[in-house]
Write an enzyme that holds these catalytic residues in place. Structure first.
Site, PDB file in Angstrom:
ATOM      1  CD  GLU A   1      -3.110  -0.688   2.254  1.00 20.77           C
ATOM      2  OE1 GLU A   1      -3.305   0.478   2.631  1.00 20.77           O
ATOM      3  OE2 GLU A   1      -3.694  -1.678   2.742  1.00 20.77           O
TER       4      GLU A   1
ATOM      5  CB  SER B   1       4.174 -21.936  -0.198  1.00 28.50           C
ATOM      6  OG  SER B   1       4.711 -21.359   0.971  1.00 28.50           O
TER       7      SER B   1
ATOM      8  CG  ASP C   1      -5.879  -6.282   1.295  1.00 27.76           C
ATOM      9  OD1 ASP C   1      -5.099  -6.041   2.235  1.00 27.76           O
ATOM     10  OD2 ASP C   1      -6.377  -5.394   0.583  1.00 27.76           O
TER      11      ASP C   1
ATOM     12  CG  ASP D   1      -7.464  -2.030   4.657  1.00 28.50           C
ATOM     13  OD1 ASP D   1      -6.788  -2.482   3.695  1.00 28.50           O
ATOM     14  OD2 ASP D   1      -8.705  -1.995   4.650  1.00 28.50           O
TER      15      ASP D   1
END
Length: 820
Positions: A195, A261, A333, A336
């Site tokens: 971000e 991975s 996600d 934030d």
């Protein structure tokens, strides 16, 4: 003259003797902490004798009458072999490294104190189910039993590092194990850095060029985001970051190293032997010893064997008699970043939807070795902890009069991830495995499972519930006072992506995008792979049925689909053009390099020169493309972004504009830049490696760096504690060896598969596994690096639950008898 010579000889001989005595003394003290695996000990905390049978690879097979005693044995074995590693993990989570290492680690301690991971772990103990709490307590008792044995038997303080960094060891607590999994969540989290970089880049680039350099993973397009400068007009267009060197002790990884991975599974219909198959290789930063530790637990529910992490009483990836599971980073996600507006009249308050409200605040004192203590004021807003401007380059995107906070799923005071992991470890079927995953909070993983008949993949971990009107969809920092930007709890577990018994009989994940769903069900805008999955898909579909061997071949595959795709694009106008150039000229060397690459099939083999030429060329090419547009910010783009190069050379939405150098009068073409970048690469190769192009070896540049996190940079000691090996693979191969990306040796292999396992449930005892170093964390142990030799060669050891095989060639049997 003779007199002087005799005295010089005596002095030299005396120094040699003193040095020899010092080495012998040092070796004696260090060797005191080498455990004797063939002993019977009386310990407090077990109800009946516990047997720890270590096979010839030093993998402990733990047998006991109760599950609690088995977990006691695992704690004892972990502490025997990895006490220093466990101590470091706990100190890191507590934010107490500076008590040992001084000023060097103050920044790390500050971050961990601000995130408050350890206090959240203490609170999470109450959230565990009774079975998990009993396992945590028994495991802690096993660790502490070894600490008591070290103290009573004067066993060299338990690890040789303790002599250099003397400190008292507190008893292990259940909260310490929860702190370790939260620390792993921090190591695997990467959306904060993503971000910040997107916000910094958006201040310089127009939106269409931002989509070039930070492209979305293939799939349906994302609606344009608001300009960051529109959200926060007072942020400078460009602010230089601090460019702090990354400390190997820092658990928060730089961008691009947040975890990766591979895992794939085959149903009976796609298996030659008629049983299910699973291959898994989790990727983390390399260290000596590796973070992985192999163990077998004989529980009341049956035997379980696989990869553990010292500090936690669970097998995180492995198999039982009829069930196996693997993990890959999901890239969900789960973070934030919020910009919080301070009250100009009272900086202890921030703006909320209801007006200004006070932040929660408390002081925390960091004790610093050989320096004054540092007092940190910890603050939390309604969104999460406040992070200072000097961490993660947050100061570059934080307007005056504002602070930055972080919302993150791992900041839960009721984290039941360990309970979920324990339930998964005792699952018998895919259905039970799916149910066990519901309690997992962080780090989010893609869980691939097989039982006797079925295969499945499920994303586990808390998925934040966001408002569909979120201003930036979580892609860049947002105003924390706007209701639409705030989290609204977590999504229901049923919303997490799930694939069960696919019609094609094959499923897997290479950190690629798994679903295309509209925000806020999107899972993520940023994924860890767009390349390896192409090669995986080809290998899986190239055979009608698979075997253990074909899964091993895929796991060790070193072909780069990226090289095969990019070279024809970038070199389209350079292949075999013009007359031969004179010997010794740059043009002749360029022709030689192009001829080698033209005949290369994309194998990133350690013994070949082409991988080094290709990698250096693409690195130089990206730098030339972005340097004039981004300026100093270009240094944040440390690795080649294949989708960016492809967009530029296919001129997608005008992306070829990157090829023209803004500061120069002529209009450069993409062919010009490709040629100049190849010359740059060849100059760098000549300076860094020398010799003819044909004599180059990719493995010389791509050494796997299993370095000791503390002693790895100490002269002389680094020869003993570091494990360096020439390796194949690269950033975009299934045999992934993530390169460093910066410094004088940008192609060092620093991040990859520390654990590999391949499980065949048609013949479970033919399953195999390996780790990248060895079981012991003691540099003087023969088990410090013995498995690493096999790992480098692409070899494995058997993964059997047969007790007779473990006993047949054991290196020792430790019996823990009740004290009374």
């Amino acid at each position: 003259m003779a007199f002087a010579f005799r005295w010089l000889l005596r002095i030299f001989s005396g120094l040699v003797v003193l040095l020899a005595l010092a080495l012998v003394t040092g070796y004696w003290f260090a060797s005191r902490s080498l455990p004797d695996y063939d002993r019977t000990l009386k310990v407090a905390g077990v109800s009946a004798p516990v047997e720890i049978v270590r096979n010839n690879a030093n993998v402990p097979h733990i047998f006991a009458e109760t599950d609690a005693d088995v977990f006691f044995g695992l704690g004892f074995a972990h502490a025997q072999d990895r006490l220093w590693q466990m101590t470091m993990l706990r100190r890191t989570a507590q934010g107490r490294l500076s008590e040992i290492f001084g000023q060097r680690t103050v920044r790390i301690d500050e971050l961990l104190r601000r995130l408050d991971l350890y206090n959240l772990s203490v609170q999470s103990v109450r959230a565990q189910d009774p079975q998990t709490l009993a396992a945590l307590e028994a495991y802690a008792a096993g660790v502490n039993a070894w600490l008591a044995e070290v103290n009573e038997g004067a066993l060299g303080r338990g690890a040789p590092e303790m002599f250099l960094f003397s400190n008292q060891l507190a008893p292990w607590q259940p909260a310490d194990s929860i702190a370790v999994i939260k620390l792993m969540a921090l190591q695997l989290a990467g959306h904060l850095e993503e971000e910040v970089l997107r916000a910094r880049s958006s201040l310089i680039l127009p939106n269409e060029r931002l989509q070039d350099i930070l492209p979305d993973s293939p799939g349906a397009g994302i609606a344009a985001m608001p300009e960051y400068a529109e959200l926060f007009p007072t942020v400078p267009r460009y602010t230089a970051g601090l460019d702090l060197p990354h400390d190997p002790l820092m658990p928060a990884q730089p961008r691009g190293f947040a975890g990766a991975s591979n895992a794939w599974a085959a149903a009976p219909s796609r298996s030659a032997a008629g049983g299910t198959l699973l291959a898994n290789d989790p990727h983390l930063g390399f260290s000596a010893p590796t973070i992985w530790y192999l163990a077998r637990l004989e529980l009341q529910s049956g035997g379980v064997i696989g990869g553990t992490i010292p500090g936690m009483p669970v097998v995180l990836a492995g198999r039982s008699e009829g069930f196996a599971w693997g993990i890959t980073s999901s890239y969900l996600d789960d973070q934030d970043v919020y910009i919080e507006q301070l009250n100009p009249d009272d900086p202890s308050q921030v703006l909320t939807p209801e007006g200004y409200a006070p932040m929660t605040s408390r002081s925390s004192i960091i004790t610093v070795n050989d320096a004054d203590p540092v007092t940190v004021q910890l603050q939390w807003t309604q969104n999460g902890p406040v992070l200072p401007r000097h961490l993660f380059d947050l100061g570059t995107i934080t307007p005056p009069g504002h602070v930055t906070s972080l919302a993150w799923t791992a900041l839960s005071p009721a984290d039941t991830s360990l309970s979920a992991a324990l339930a998964l470890m005792q699952a018998k079927t895919v259905e039970e495995g799916l149910a066990a995953g519901e309690g997992f909070i962080a780090p989010s993983q893609n869980l691939t499972m097989i039982d006797g008949e079925n295969i499945a993949l499920k994303t586990i971990g808390a998925m934040p519930k966001r408002d569909a009107r979120h201003q930036t969809q979580g892609r860049i920092p947002t105003p924390g006072w706007e209701t639409v930007n705030r989290w609204q709890g977590r999504m229901n577990y049923s919303s997490n992506p799930e694939f069960v018994a696919p019609a094609g009989g094959i499923l897997g994940n290479t950190n690629n995008k798994t679903v295309e769903r509209p925000f806020p069900l999107h899972v993520s805008h940023h994924y860890g792979d767009t390349q390896r999955v192409q090669r995986w898909r080809f290998l899986m579909q190239n055979r009608e049925v698979h075997t253990r061997e074909s899964f091993i071949e895929a796991q060790l595959d070193e072909v780069s689909p990226t090289a095969r795709a990019l070279l024809p694009l970038v070199a389209a106008d350079l292949w075999f053009t013009g007359e031969s150039a004179p010997e010794g000229t740059p043009a002749r060397r360029r022709q030689e390099a192009l001829l080698l690459l033209a005949e290369w099939n994309g194998e990133m083999n350690e013994h070949r020169p082409e991988p080094l030429i290709y990698s250096a060329w693409m690195r130089a090419l990206q730098d030339r493309l972005i340097r004039d547009e981004l300026g100093p910010l270009a240094q944040e783009y440390t690795h080649v972004e294949p989708l960016f190069i492809e967009r530029v050379y296919r001129d997608i939405f005008g992306a070829s504009a990157w090829c023209d150098v803004l500061q120069s009068a002529p209009t450069e073409t993409c062919t010009d830049i490709a040629r100049l970048a190849l010359d740059d690469a060849l100059v760098w190769i000549d300076e860094a490696h020398g010799g003819t192009l044909e004599s180059l070896r990719w493995g010389d540049a791509h050494e796997a760096t299993h370095d000791h996190q503390v002693l790895g940079t100490v002269p002389v000691l680094n020869w003993v504690v570091n494990i360096r090996q020439s390796t194949s693979g690269g950033d975009n191969t299934l045999l992934r060896g993530r390169t460093l990306g910066s410094g004088a040796e940008p192609f060092l292999n620093v991040h990859g598969a520390g654990y590999r396992g391949v499980y065949d449930l048609a013949d479970p005892d033919s399953s195999v596994f390996i780790t990248s170093t060895g079981q012991s964390g003691h540099p003087l142990s023969r088990h410090y690096d013995d498995l690493g030799v096999l790992w480098r060669r692409g070899e494995y050891i058997l993964m059997s639950l047969d007790p007779a095989l473990a006993r047949a060639a054991s290196v020792g049997i430790t019996t823990l008898a009740p004290e009374n």
